[in-house]
Motif scaffolding. Structure first.
Motif, PDB file in Angstrom:
ATOM      1  N   ARG A 261       0.864  -1.179   0.000  1.00 32.96           N
ATOM      2  CA  ARG A 261       0.000   0.000   0.000  1.00 32.96           C
ATOM      3  C   ARG A 261       0.899   1.227   0.000  1.00 32.96           C
ATOM      4  NH1 ARG A 261      -5.079  -1.198   3.912  1.00 32.96           N
ATOM      5  NH2 ARG A 261      -5.832   0.604   2.775  1.00 32.96           N
ATOM      6  N   LEU A 262       0.616   2.133  -0.904  1.00 31.66           N
ATOM      7  CA  LEU A 262       1.426   3.347  -1.045  1.00 31.66           C
ATOM      8  C   LEU A 262       1.056   4.364   0.042  1.00 31.66           C
ATOM      9  CD1 LEU A 262       1.010   3.558  -4.903  1.00 31.66           C
ATOM     10  CD2 LEU A 262       3.143   3.026  -3.701  1.00 31.66           C
ATOM     11  N   GLY A 263       2.017   5.218   0.363  1.00 24.58           N
ATOM     12  CA  GLY A 263       1.726   6.343   1.251  1.00 24.58           C
ATOM     13  C   GLY A 263       1.558   5.949   2.705  1.00 24.58           C
ATOM     14  N   ARG A 264       2.070   4.808   3.091  1.00 23.48           N
ATOM     15  CA  ARG A 264       2.026   4.383   4.501  1.00 23.48           C
ATOM     16  C   ARG A 264       3.432   4.427   5.103  1.00 23.48           C
ATOM     17  NH1 ARG A 264      -3.142   1.677   5.860  1.00 23.48           N
ATOM     18  NH2 ARG A 264      -4.476   2.449   4.187  1.00 23.48           N
ATOM     19  N   ALA A 265       4.317   3.559   4.568  1.00 21.89           N
ATOM     20  CA  ALA A 265       5.676   3.481   5.115  1.00 21.89           C
ATOM     21  C   ALA A 265       6.423   4.780   4.825  1.00 21.89           C
ATOM     22  CB  ALA A 265       6.409   2.297   4.489  1.00 21.89           C
ATOM     23  N   GLY A 266       6.922   5.414   5.883  1.00 20.61           N
ATOM     24  CA  GLY A 266       7.653   6.667   5.712  1.00 20.61           C
ATOM     25  C   GLY A 266       6.769   7.896   5.726  1.00 20.61           C
ATOM     26  N   PHE A 267       5.476   7.693   5.889  1.00 20.49           N
ATOM     27  CA  PHE A 267       4.538   8.818   5.851  1.00 20.49           C
ATOM     28  C   PHE A 267       3.955   9.099   7.241  1.00 20.49           C
ATOM     29  CE2 PHE A 267       3.525   9.861   1.341  1.00 20.49           C
ATOM     30  CZ  PHE A 267       4.421   9.001   0.759  1.00 20.49           C
ATOM     31  N   LYS A 268       3.616  10.346   7.443  1.00 21.35           N
ATOM     32  CA  LYS A 268       2.873  10.731   8.643  1.00 21.35           C
ATOM     33  C   LYS A 268       1.828  11.746   8.220  1.00 21.35           C
ATOM     34  CE  LYS A 268       3.682  11.495  13.517  1.00 21.35           C
ATOM     35  NZ  LYS A 268       4.705  11.638  14.570  1.00 21.35           N
ATOM     36  N   LYS A 269       0.603  11.514   8.587  1.00 18.27           N
ATOM     37  CA  LYS A 269      -0.506  12.389   8.188  1.00 18.27           C
ATOM     38  C   LYS A 269      -0.492  12.681   6.690  1.00 18.27           C
ATOM     39  CE  LYS A 269      -0.938  14.423  12.779  1.00 18.27           C
ATOM     40  NZ  LYS A 269      -0.583  15.537  13.653  1.00 18.27           N
ATOM     41  N   GLY A 270      -0.207  11.636   5.905  1.00 18.15           N
ATOM     42  CA  GLY A 270      -0.266  11.780   4.451  1.00 18.15           C
ATOM     43  C   GLY A 270       0.946  12.421   3.804  1.00 18.15           C
ATOM     44  N   GLU A 271       1.939  12.808   4.612  1.00 20.33           N
ATOM     45  CA  GLU A 271       3.123  13.466   4.050  1.00 20.33           C
ATOM     46  C   GLU A 271       4.361  12.607   4.299  1.00 20.33           C
ATOM     47  OE1 GLU A 271       3.154  16.294   2.328  1.00 20.33           O
ATOM     48  OE2 GLU A 271       0.988  16.545   2.581  1.00 20.33           O
ATOM     49  N   PRO A 272       5.265  12.553   3.309  1.00 21.62           N
ATOM     50  CA  PRO A 272       6.508  11.815   3.539  1.00 21.62           C
ATOM     51  C   PRO A 272       7.350  12.517   4.605  1.00 21.62           C
ATOM     52  CG  PRO A 272       6.583  12.941   1.412  1.00 21.62           C
ATOM     53  CD  PRO A 272       5.190  13.126   1.954  1.00 21.62           C
ATOM     54  N   THR A 273       8.016  11.719   5.433  1.00 23.63           N
ATOM     55  CA  THR A 273       8.777  12.293   6.546  1.00 23.63           C
ATOM     56  C   THR A 273      10.278  12.321   6.278  1.00 23.63           C
ATOM     57  OG1 THR A 273       8.900  10.109   7.571  1.00 23.63           O
ATOM     58  CG2 THR A 273       7.092  11.534   8.270  1.00 23.63           C
ATOM     59  N   THR A 274      10.710  11.701   5.177  1.00 24.19           N
ATOM     60  CA  THR A 274      12.149  11.694   4.858  1.00 24.19           C
ATOM     61  C   THR A 274      12.341  11.990   3.370  1.00 24.19           C
ATOM     62  OG1 THR A 274      12.371   9.368   4.167  1.00 24.19           O
ATOM     63  CG2 THR A 274      12.473   9.823   6.547  1.00 24.19           C
ATOM     64  N   ILE A 275      13.603  12.227   2.990  1.00 26.48           N
ATOM     65  CA  ILE A 275      13.891  12.486   1.572  1.00 26.48           C
ATOM     66  C   ILE A 275      13.664  11.255   0.703  1.00 26.48           C
ATOM     67  CG2 ILE A 275      15.551  14.339   1.986  1.00 26.48           C
ATOM     68  CD1 ILE A 275      17.791  12.223   1.400  1.00 26.48           C
ATOM     69  N   ARG A 276      13.507  10.095   1.322  1.00 27.20           N
ATOM     70  CA  ARG A 276      13.295   8.871   0.536  1.00 27.20           C
ATOM     71  C   ARG A 276      11.859   8.697   0.067  1.00 27.20           C
ATOM     72  NH1 ARG A 276      18.498   8.482  -0.108  1.00 27.20           N
ATOM     73  NH2 ARG A 276      19.643   7.984   1.779  1.00 27.20           N
ATOM     74  N   GLY A 277      10.966   9.537   0.559  1.00 19.36           N
ATOM     75  CA  GLY A 277       9.566   9.398   0.156  1.00 19.36           C
ATOM     76  C   GLY A 277       8.961   8.139   0.721  1.00 19.36           C
ATOM     77  N   ASP A 278       8.439   7.287  -0.168  1.00 19.09           N
ATOM     78  CA  ASP A 278       7.749   6.078   0.270  1.00 19.09           C
ATOM     79  C   ASP A 278       8.766   4.979   0.579  1.00 19.09           C
ATOM     80  OD1 ASP A 278       5.968   3.849   0.562  1.00 19.09           O
ATOM     81  OD2 ASP A 278       4.492   4.996  -0.588  1.00 19.09           O
ATOM     82  N   TRP A 279       8.695   4.442   1.784  1.00 21.63           N
ATOM     83  CA  TRP A 279       9.602   3.362   2.214  1.00 21.63           C
ATOM     84  C   TRP A 279       9.017   1.985   1.921  1.00 21.63           C
ATOM     85  CZ3 TRP A 279      14.313   3.300   5.285  1.00 21.63           C
ATOM     86  CH2 TRP A 279      14.908   4.553   5.403  1.00 21.63           C
ATOM     87  N   MET A 280       8.009   1.924   1.069  1.00 17.98           N
ATOM     88  CA  MET A 280       7.351   0.621   0.864  1.00 17.98           C
ATOM     89  C   MET A 280       8.286  -0.410   0.245  1.00 17.98           C
ATOM     90  SD  MET A 280       6.287   0.217  -2.603  1.00 17.98           S
ATOM     91  CE  MET A 280       6.598   1.262  -4.028  1.00 17.98           C
ATOM     92  N   MET A 281       9.223   0.036  -0.606  1.00 16.09           N
ATOM     93  CA  MET A 281      10.152  -0.944  -1.179  1.00 16.09           C
ATOM     94  C   MET A 281      11.020  -1.562  -0.099  1.00 16.09           C
ATOM     95  SD  MET A 281      11.377   0.787  -4.736  1.00 16.09           S
ATOM     96  CE  MET A 281      12.352  -0.589  -5.336  1.00 16.09           C
ATOM     97  N   PHE A 282      11.414  -0.730   0.850  1.00 16.41           N
ATOM     98  CA  PHE A 282      12.230  -1.207   1.967  1.00 16.41           C
ATOM     99  C   PHE A 282      11.455  -2.242   2.768  1.00 16.41           C
ATOM    100  CE2 PHE A 282      14.230  -1.012   6.114  1.00 16.41           C
ATOM    101  CZ  PHE A 282      15.578  -0.786   5.846  1.00 16.41           C
ATOM    102  N   ASP A 283      10.223  -1.926   3.113  1.00 16.46           N
ATOM    103  CA  ASP A 283       9.423  -2.828   3.950  1.00 16.46           C
ATOM    104  C   ASP A 283       9.052  -4.113   3.206  1.00 16.46           C
ATOM    105  OD1 ASP A 283       9.700  -1.052   5.991  1.00 16.46           O
ATOM    106  OD2 ASP A 283       7.591  -0.484   6.131  1.00 16.46           O
ATOM    107  N   VAL A 284       8.792  -4.002   1.909  1.00 11.06           N
ATOM    108  CA  VAL A 284       8.527  -5.225   1.130  1.00 11.06           C
ATOM    109  C   VAL A 284       9.748  -6.135   1.158  1.00 11.06           C
ATOM    110  CG1 VAL A 284       8.241  -6.112  -1.228  1.00 11.06           C
ATOM    111  CG2 VAL A 284       6.712  -4.323  -0.363  1.00 11.06           C
ATOM    112  N   ALA A 285      10.924  -5.550   1.033  1.00  9.59           N
ATOM    113  CA  ALA A 285      12.145  -6.374   1.020  1.00  9.59           C
ATOM    114  C   ALA A 285      12.372  -7.064   2.358  1.00  9.59           C
ATOM    115  CB  ALA A 285      13.356  -5.514   0.645  1.00  9.59           C
TER     116      ALA A 285
END
Lengths: 182, 182
Positions: free
Chosen positions: B85-109
């Motif tokens: 699901r996009l916009g969850r990992a690395g996000f807070k209140k719908g906004e990315p919290t780091t320069i990496r944006g979406d961390w979903m690739m990291f969490d999937v791995a």
């Protein structure tokens, strides 16, 4: 330790003792990390092991004070920075081959999961930290151009039991053949 | 299987038999995947297990014909799509919290590494595939809006021994405190 026991028993630990990590144990964890697969065997991930107080303080300062892992970065005897060479994973002849661009975050996570499982099997603890200023952390460890710090973890012996956060219903996690319509 | 044995013995396998995967074994692999940590426990990763011939063909067709894992996608009894699901990992209140944006690739791995290790411990084989048309694969499994397929693997019993690709010198992989100057 048996694999499933390591997978189910690993926790994200935010309180550490100052007991040192034996060098030979650390070497086993690093080897475990290196055994992870990588995109077309490009081996983009790298690891920086930090016990220098000044560098560790700089890494800790790259976390927001509100990050619940902040204190752990100052407690554990070691901090490990997982970094990656940019433009390798997911690239061919200098060009990205998929819409995902650089797959380095993916490959770092594969390596880090091996590392965290091995740490748990050795009685050590970790917590995967992604919310920090990656540019500040990269400067702290002197990452050369084209290399960036991706994730951090303290490494040491756990000082406290950690609760097991419940996972969502497997029916929300696994789909069979096709997502349900609507 | 012992953890280090699983970590060192896992290979990327591209030839499979058609021997079916027992359901209870598959369930153990899925549970192992779900035990991986995720960003702030957002649990963005999901899994689609595919045995339907048509959907499997569509997933296979999302790979370039030149992908060395292409044939394996047609051989193994199952194909497993790791999605997020996009916009969850690395996000807070719908906004990315780091320069990496979406961390979903990291969490999937993280989840996929658990899955691949568990598969190896069960005598099964996998190969992590990232080079495919993620939009076509997402359509094939009916991923809803805001969810995308990130990586694929065939899942089955290995038909052939696989060579161990040598890793680079640990001195190129591990740095102590700080990258060497220059």
């Amino acid at each position: 330790m048996e694999l499933y026991q390591a997978i189910a028993g690993r926790r994200s630990v935010r309180r550490y003792t100052d007991q040192p990590v034996p060098r030979e144990v650390l070497e086993r964890l690093l080897t475990a990390a290196q055994w992870a697969p990588s995109w077309a065997h490009t081996q983009a991930p790298e690891v920086v092991v930090v016990d220098d107080a000044q560098i560790r303080d700089a890494l800790r300062a790259s976390l927001p004070e509100t990050n619940p892992a902040n204190r752990a970065m100052g407690e554990a005897p070691l901090v490990v920075a997982f970094s990656a060479r940019l433009g390798r994973a997911g690239f061919k002849k200098g060009e990205p081959t998929t819409i995902r661009g650089d797959w380095m975050m993916f490959d770092v996570a594969l390596a880090m999961q091996n590392f965290m499982l091995a740490a748990h099997a050795e009685g050590l603890a970790t917590v995967c930290i992604g919310m920090f200023d990656a540019e500040a952390a990269s400067r702290a460890v002197g990452a050369p151009e084209g290399t960036t710090v991706v994730a951090l973890t303290p490494l040491g012996y756990p000082a406290a039991e950690t609760k097991v956060p419940p996972r969502k219903d497997p029916a929300q996690f696994v789909h069979w053949n096709h997502y349900a319509e609507g």
